[in-house]
Design a protein around this motif. Structure first.
Motif, short mmCIF file in Angstrom:
data_model
loop_
_atom_site.label_atom_id
_atom_site.label_comp_id
_atom_site.label_asym_id
_atom_site.label_seq_id
_atom_site.Cartn_x
_atom_site.Cartn_y
_atom_site.Cartn_z
N TRP A 83 39.31 41.86 38.91
CA TRP A 83 38.07 40.97 38.72
C TRP A 83 37.11 41.79 37.73
O TRP A 83 36.72 42.71 38.04
N ASP B 150 35.21 33.09 36.56
CA ASP B 150 35.27 34.53 36.53
C ASP B 150 35.97 35.29 35.52
O ASP B 150 37.05 34.60 35.16
N VAL C 237 42.02 42.97 43.28
CA VAL C 237 41.57 41.83 44.26
C VAL C 237 43.07 41.34 44.91
O VAL C 237 42.79 40.42 45.71
N GLY D 11 34.62 37.44 48.52
CA GLY D 11 33.42 36.95 48.03
C GLY D 11 32.71 38.04 47.16
O GLY D 11 31.76 37.22 46.60
N GLU D 12 32.93 39.18 47.12
CA GLU D 12 32.15 40.10 46.25
C GLU D 12 32.80 41.27 46.20
O GLU D 12 33.89 41.58 46.99
N THR D 13 32.50 42.09 45.14
CA THR D 13 33.00 43.33 44.87
C THR D 13 33.33 44.42 46.00
O THR D 13 32.41 44.59 46.86
N ASP E 1 32.09 29.55 52.93
CA ASP E 1 33.39 29.59 53.22
C ASP E 1 34.22 30.75 53.78
O ASP E 1 35.37 30.55 54.11
N ASN F 189 41.39 43.50 50.59
CA ASN F 189 40.56 42.90 49.63
C ASN F 189 41.17 41.49 49.42
O ASN F 189 42.56 41.31 48.70
N THR F 190 40.39 40.42 49.44
CA THR F 190 40.84 39.28 48.99
C THR F 190 39.74 38.50 48.04
O THR F 190 38.67 38.78 48.01
N TYR F 191 40.23 37.77 47.27
CA TYR F 191 39.52 37.00 46.26
C TYR F 191 39.55 35.47 46.24
O TYR F 191 40.64 34.83 46.35
N GLY F 192 38.54 34.82 45.98
CA GLY F 192 38.80 33.27 45.76
C GLY F 192 37.43 32.83 45.82
O GLY F 192 36.41 33.07 46.54
N PRO F 193 37.05 31.51 45.03
CA PRO F 193 35.77 30.73 45.28
C PRO F 193 36.13 29.69 46.32
O PRO F 193 37.16 29.18 46.56
N THR F 194 34.95 29.08 46.71
CA THR F 194 34.98 27.90 47.58
C THR F 194 35.92 26.67 47.23
O THR F 194 36.51 26.14 48.17
N LYS G 252 26.54 37.32 43.00
CA LYS G 252 26.56 37.43 44.16
C LYS G 252 25.49 38.47 44.67
O LYS G 252 25.52 39.48 44.25
N ARG H 184 26.00 33.42 47.02
CA ARG H 184 26.45 32.96 45.59
C ARG H 184 25.09 32.16 45.05
O ARG H 184 24.74 31.45 45.93
N ARG I 295 31.55 37.80 35.51
CA ARG I 295 31.43 36.44 35.22
C ARG I 295 31.34 36.04 33.84
O ARG I 295 30.86 36.84 33.00
P1 AMP Z 1 32.13 31.73 47.04
O1 AMP Z 1 32.23 30.38 46.33
O2 AMP Z 1 30.87 32.11 47.55
O3 AMP Z 1 33.12 32.46 47.74
O4 AMP Z 1 31.90 32.65 45.68
C1 AMP Z 1 33.15 32.89 44.98
C2 AMP Z 1 32.77 33.73 43.72
O5 AMP Z 1 32.77 35.24 44.41
C3 AMP Z 1 34.03 33.93 42.92
O6 AMP Z 1 34.00 33.18 41.89
C4 AMP Z 1 33.93 35.61 42.51
O7 AMP Z 1 32.83 35.58 41.69
C5 AMP Z 1 33.29 36.17 43.46
N1 AMP Z 1 34.26 36.86 44.28
C6 AMP Z 1 34.97 36.27 45.34
N2 AMP Z 1 35.94 37.39 45.78
C7 AMP Z 1 35.52 38.65 45.12
C8 AMP Z 1 36.04 39.54 45.31
N3 AMP Z 1 37.19 40.17 46.11
N4 AMP Z 1 35.79 40.61 44.08
C9 AMP Z 1 34.95 40.21 43.32
N5 AMP Z 1 34.29 39.08 43.44
C10 AMP Z 1 34.68 38.10 44.29
#
Ligand code: AMP
Length: 517
Positions: A402, A389, A323, A272-274, A199, A294-299, A411, A416, A405
């Motif tokens: 963040w 998370d 994040v 997607g990761e740190t 994603d 830096n952005t954060y979120g799951p699919t 990751k 993932r 887990r």
């Molecule tokens: P995905 O669904 O493949 O995008 O993975 C989502 C997971 O990636 C999240 O639940 C977090 O565990 C990890 N993740 C996404 N963004 C970050 C970020 N900026 N820093 C650390 N972990 C992240």
């Protein structure tokens, strides 16, 4: 009749602008629209989701746009996905048609024939698609709750989970993303690093399509050869870099990775990761004209729900980096892991629970809000998603941090993975009675996977005889039938006497100490 804003944006872009630039060729918006209309006409005879099989061929974007025109969900499937996994995806998603831009494996093709699913094979540029003369352009009444795409993520049981994202969520995400910083519509060039079945690619794909800008795709083969990759990047007109932090770290190993290589680059968008301070600092230093986000979120909540611009001061001082602040309209709560959905006291670490318009429709074939899914039903039938998370919202700034887990999802170089899924497949191998998979860390980040196997004495003679490299090769070869290559353990070791925790479970921490590298 309401118009689908994604289809409208692609149709509105000036016909001569480059929409997609790949090593196998490029397409202008005029070509993209004409070929997508023609494909949509062919797809009209079927119904249901459209499975798109390919890597980064321009024709794959034709497939995506034709699905948008028809308002049919698309499912991108990359050729690295093993046939057995594709069969699981087929069974769950039940597509009405398949569009292939890469050669289909014969076993999968036989499966499609068996299910009588029509297959349309396109050349990389979809050049032979010609609109039927006299046929009106495809128009469909916009339905914001209709699924726009379905992405498959790993599931703990070994069966992948299909996340269905509605247009409402995609629209909310893209509006927010594009408003983060000023853009120059029509003149931006977005880097596409992630294959379309991840994603992260939604960020660059729709960033480009919605603003009539260019999507600059780099392929797996290019990434595998830094010489080829840097030759393509040299002087590329990229303005927005979208990648995992792992990929930026990989590029930073090359000294020429600096503003002179990409003179137009103005932003890095990570998700997607740190993102480590080391990577952020190095990018700010080498690209003085670019911002780092830096952005954060799951699919499950549509790519990203928080964002922050990482300043030099932040990168120089803090670890971990924040994040971000929540997207407009999104609600993030920090709750007791697995507990009720009430927020913990300000500043406490707990599970991040996300609600708001970016939350998915749920997983295919699972009751959203049911026990097995991470989705929870709120009042008025809205869904929240328990991310698994751990996070903390800093009370004075409101920034999210963040903190790892609560489960064994991780990751690995941006991918993932659920370790339970790999263990489930290992336990299915003949002669394996139990298995444990652990991540081996380097500089605090997962670097590769090691698998430990308990083997039954009357095991198949092949397995019983294998040791060291031969055992690793034997296991990797069998696992590659069901798992993508990034999920394969690099080292496989036999356990003679399993170390146990006081409550009799396999002691994973003690296993790390027995690793022979
Ligand atoms: P995905 O669904 O493949 O995008 O993975 C989502 C997971 O990636 C999240 O639940 C977090 O565990 C990890 N993740 C996404 N963004 C970050 C970020 N900026 N820093 C650390 N972990 C992240």
């Amino acid at each position: 009749m309401a118009v689908n804003p994604f289809a409208a944006a692609v149709r509105r872009a000036p016909a001569d602008r480059i929409a997609v630039d790949t090593p196998s060729g490029s397409l202008s918006y005029g070509e993209l629209v004409a070929r997508s209309e023609a494909l949509a006409q062919q797809l009209e005879a079927s119904s249901g989701p459209v499975l798109l099989y390919g890597h980064k061929e321009p024709a794959l974007i034709v497939g995506i746009v034709s699905a948008l025109l028809l308002q049919r969900p698309y499912i991108p499937v990359d050729p690295v996905i093993p046939a057995a996994r594709m069969t699981s995806i087929l069974n769950l998603a039940q597509p009405g048609a398949v569009v292939a831009t890469s050669p289909l494996p014969s076993a999968f093709l036989a499966e499609l024939r068996h299910h009588r699913i029509p297959v349309i094979v396109l050349d990389p540029l979809a050049a032979d698609l010609m609109p039927v003369p006299g046929h009106c352009p495809v128009t469909v009444d916009y339905a914001p709750e209709a699924p726009a795409y379905i992405l498959f993520t790993s599931g703990t049981t070994g069966v992948p989970k299909g996340v269905a994202i509605p247009y409402r969520a995609l629209w909310h995400f893209t509006r927010w993303l594009l408003a983060l910083r000023p853009l120059w519509p029509g003149h931006e060039v977005f880097l596409n690093q992630a294959p379309f079945n991840f994603d992260l690619s939604v960020m660059d794909l729709y960033g480009a399509l919605l603003t009539g800008s260019t999507l600059f795709c780099i392929t797996r083969d290019e990434i595998a050869s830094p010489r080829v990759l840097f030759a393509r990047l040299q002087g590329a007109p990229l303005t927005v870099w979208v990648s995992t932090p792992s990929f930026a770290r990989f590029c930073l190993a090359e000294r020429s990775f600096a503003q002179e290589l990409l003179p137009n680059l103005r932003s890095f968008l990570f998700c997607g990761e740190t993102l480590s301070s080391v990577v952020a600092c190095a990018l700010l230093e080498r690209f003085p004209e670019a911002e780092v986000w830096n952005t954060y979120g799951p699919t499950e909540t549509t790519v990203a729900v928080t964002a922050v611009r990482v300043t030099e001061e932040m990168a120089g001082g803090e670890e971990p980096l924040p994040v971000g602040w929540p997207a407009h309209g999104m609600e993030l709560r920090i709750c007791q892991p697995g507990g009720p959905l009430c927020s913990l006291p300000a500043g406490a670490i707990g599970e991040i629970v996300i609600s708001g318009p970016q939350v998915a429709l749920g997983y295919l074939g699972m009751d959203p809000g049911g026990e097995a899914s991470g989705f929870v039903r709120l009042s008025e039938n809205r869904l929240a998603y328990r991310t698994g998370d751990l996070g903390r919202i800093d009370p004075p700034s409101g920034l999210l941090y963040w903190h790892g887990r609560i489960d064994r999802q991780l990751k690995l170089h941006g991918y993932r993975l659920e370790l339970e899924e790999i263990e489930a497949h290992l336990r299915h191998l003949p002669g394996v009675s139990d298995a444990a998979v652990i991540p081996v860390l380097r500089e605090g980040q997962p670097d590769y996977l090691a698998a430990f196997l308990l083997i039954d004495p009357p095991a198949s003679s092949e397995l019983a005889a294998a040791e060291g490299i031969a055992l690793t090769a034997w296991v990797r070869q069998r696992l590659s039938a069901v798992l993508p290559s990034y999920a394969l353990p690099r080292i496989v070791q036999r356990i003679d006497t399993p170390p146990l925790t006081p409550n009799g479970k396999l002691d994973r921490r003690a296993l790390v100490g027995t690793l022979r590298t």
